[in-house]
Design a protein around this motif. Structure first.
Motif, PDB file in Angstrom:
ATOM      1  N   THR A  61      -4.275  -6.693 100.355  1.00 19.26           N
ATOM      2  CA  THR A  61      -2.962  -7.109 100.838  1.00 19.26           C
ATOM      3  C   THR A  61      -3.031  -8.418 101.611  1.00 19.26           C
ATOM      4  O   THR A  61      -2.179  -9.293 101.436  1.00 19.26           O
ATOM      5  CB  THR A  61      -2.365  -6.005 101.722  1.00 19.26           C
ATOM      6  OG1 THR A  61      -2.407  -4.786 101.000  1.00 19.26           O
ATOM      7  CG2 THR A  61      -0.945  -6.310 102.090  1.00 19.26           C
ATOM      8  N   GLU A  62      -4.047  -8.572 102.450  1.00 20.42           N
ATOM      9  CA  GLU A  62      -4.158  -9.801 103.247  1.00 20.42           C
ATOM     10  C   GLU A  62      -4.407 -11.018 102.363  1.00 20.42           C
ATOM     11  O   GLU A  62      -3.885 -12.096 102.635  1.00 20.42           O
ATOM     12  CB  GLU A  62      -5.267  -9.652 104.280  1.00 20.42           C
ATOM     13  CG  GLU A  62      -4.946  -8.648 105.363  1.00 20.42           C
ATOM     14  CD  GLU A  62      -6.072  -8.514 106.367  1.00 20.42           C
ATOM     15  OE1 GLU A  62      -6.939  -9.405 106.417  1.00 20.42           O
ATOM     16  OE2 GLU A  62      -6.064  -7.517 107.102  1.00 20.42           O
ATOM     17  N   ILE A  63      -5.200 -10.834 101.317  1.00 20.70           N
ATOM     18  CA  ILE A  63      -5.449 -11.946 100.396  1.00 20.70           C
ATOM     19  C   ILE A  63      -4.155 -12.342  99.690  1.00 20.70           C
ATOM     20  O   ILE A  63      -3.862 -13.530  99.526  1.00 20.70           O
ATOM     21  CB  ILE A  63      -6.537 -11.574  99.366  1.00 20.70           C
ATOM     22  CG1 ILE A  63      -7.887 -11.458 100.056  1.00 20.70           C
ATOM     23  CG2 ILE A  63      -6.610 -12.598  98.246  1.00 20.70           C
ATOM     24  CD1 ILE A  63      -8.991 -10.963  99.160  1.00 20.70           C
ATOM     25  N   LEU A  64      -3.378 -11.352  99.293  1.00 25.71           N
ATOM     26  CA  LEU A  64      -2.121 -11.646  98.607  1.00 25.71           C
ATOM     27  C   LEU A  64      -1.167 -12.421  99.498  1.00 25.71           C
ATOM     28  O   LEU A  64      -0.559 -13.406  99.075  1.00 25.71           O
ATOM     29  CB  LEU A  64      -1.458 -10.352  98.134  1.00 25.71           C
ATOM     30  CG  LEU A  64      -2.143  -9.623  96.983  1.00 25.71           C
ATOM     31  CD1 LEU A  64      -1.500  -8.270  96.763  1.00 25.71           C
ATOM     32  CD2 LEU A  64      -2.090 -10.449  95.724  1.00 25.71           C
ATOM     33  N   TYR A  65      -1.040 -12.009 100.742  1.00 25.73           N
ATOM     34  CA  TYR A  65      -0.107 -12.687 101.651  1.00 25.73           C
ATOM     35  C   TYR A  65      -0.605 -14.078 102.049  1.00 25.73           C
ATOM     36  O   TYR A  65       0.181 -15.016 102.148  1.00 25.73           O
ATOM     37  CB  TYR A  65       0.160 -11.840 102.881  1.00 25.73           C
ATOM     38  CG  TYR A  65       0.950 -10.599 102.573  1.00 25.73           C
ATOM     39  CD1 TYR A  65       2.020 -10.625 101.686  1.00 25.73           C
ATOM     40  CD2 TYR A  65       0.633  -9.384 103.157  1.00 25.73           C
ATOM     41  CE1 TYR A  65       2.733  -9.486 101.386  1.00 25.73           C
ATOM     42  CE2 TYR A  65       1.354  -8.238 102.871  1.00 25.73           C
ATOM     43  CZ  TYR A  65       2.404  -8.295 101.983  1.00 25.73           C
ATOM     44  OH  TYR A  65       3.121  -7.164 101.682  1.00 25.73           O
ATOM     45  N   SER A  66      -1.909 -14.229 102.259  1.00 23.36           N
ATOM     46  CA  SER A  66      -2.421 -15.554 102.614  1.00 23.36           C
ATOM     47  C   SER A  66      -2.359 -16.502 101.415  1.00 23.36           C
ATOM     48  O   SER A  66      -2.072 -17.691 101.571  1.00 23.36           O
ATOM     49  CB  SER A  66      -3.843 -15.463 103.160  1.00 23.36           C
ATOM     50  OG  SER A  66      -4.707 -14.916 102.192  1.00 23.36           O
ATOM     51  N   ALA A  67      -2.603 -15.973 100.214  1.00 26.25           N
ATOM     52  CA  ALA A  67      -2.476 -16.815  99.022  1.00 26.25           C
ATOM     53  C   ALA A  67      -1.026 -17.231  98.824  1.00 26.25           C
ATOM     54  O   ALA A  67      -0.747 -18.365  98.419  1.00 26.25           O
ATOM     55  CB  ALA A  67      -2.991 -16.066  97.792  1.00 26.25           C
ATOM     56  N   ALA A  68      -0.094 -16.334  99.114  1.00 24.98           N
ATOM     57  CA  ALA A  68       1.321 -16.679  98.991  1.00 24.98           C
ATOM     58  C   ALA A  68       1.693 -17.808  99.945  1.00 24.98           C
ATOM     59  O   ALA A  68       2.433 -18.721  99.576  1.00 24.98           O
ATOM     60  CB  ALA A  68       2.189 -15.458  99.252  1.00 24.98           C
ATOM     61  N   ARG A  69       1.156 -17.764 101.148  1.00 26.84           N
ATOM     62  CA  ARG A  69       1.453 -18.841 102.102  1.00 26.84           C
ATOM     63  C   ARG A  69       0.921 -20.186 101.598  1.00 26.84           C
ATOM     64  O   ARG A  69       1.581 -21.214 101.748  1.00 26.84           O
ATOM     65  CB  ARG A  69       0.859 -18.512 103.461  1.00 26.84           C
ATOM     66  CG  ARG A  69       1.609 -17.420 104.166  1.00 26.84           C
ATOM     67  CD  ARG A  69       1.116 -17.235 105.600  1.00 26.84           C
ATOM     68  NE  ARG A  69       1.568 -15.963 106.095  1.00 26.84           N
ATOM     69  CZ  ARG A  69       0.783 -14.925 106.361  1.00 26.84           C
ATOM     70  NH1 ARG A  69      -0.520 -15.028 106.208  1.00 26.84           N
ATOM     71  NH2 ARG A  69       1.283 -13.795 106.805  1.00 26.84           N
TER      72      ARG A  69
END
Length: 109
Positions: free
Chosen positions: A46-54
């Motif tokens: 989940t953290e990778i997904l949100y940081s990649a989205a940013r």
């Protein structure tokens, strides 16, 4: 130092908008790859997904800025077509941002 023959009266070199757009497209392409990996492998990241989205939003911003700079560069020769370029730039930014947003929220643990 030799000046470019393609500079507009606004002193904008045409290489700058193209470079900014290419950097933005490269960043967005990497981000879509990063977003698809956890989704397709069903890994809890989940953290990778949100940081990649940013980071993807930064790429979308670069693409938008590059396209607006190109519109600024073309203003003196193509005044009638500039509104189309700006509208397309806004539509691309919104559509790509939605794709990044929905793809980053697709898989949660």
């Amino acid at each position: 130092m030799k000046t470019s023959a393609h500079k507009s009266k606004y002193k904008l070199d045409p290489v700058l908008p193209v470079t900014v757009v290419v950097l933005g497209i490269a960043l967005v392409s990497v981000i879509f790859g990063m977003l698809l990996f956890p989704v397709l492998t069903q890994v809890c990241a989940t953290e990778i997904l949100y940081s990649a989205a940013r980071m993807g939003y930064l790429g979308v911003g670069l693409i938008f800025v590059g396209l607006v700079l190109e519109a600024y560069h073309l203003y003196e020769m193509h005044r009638k077509h500039i509104s189309v370029l700006v509208i397309v730039s806004i539509a691309v930014a919104i559509a790509t941002s939605w794709m990044i947003y929905f793809l980053s929220n697709v898989y949660s643990c």
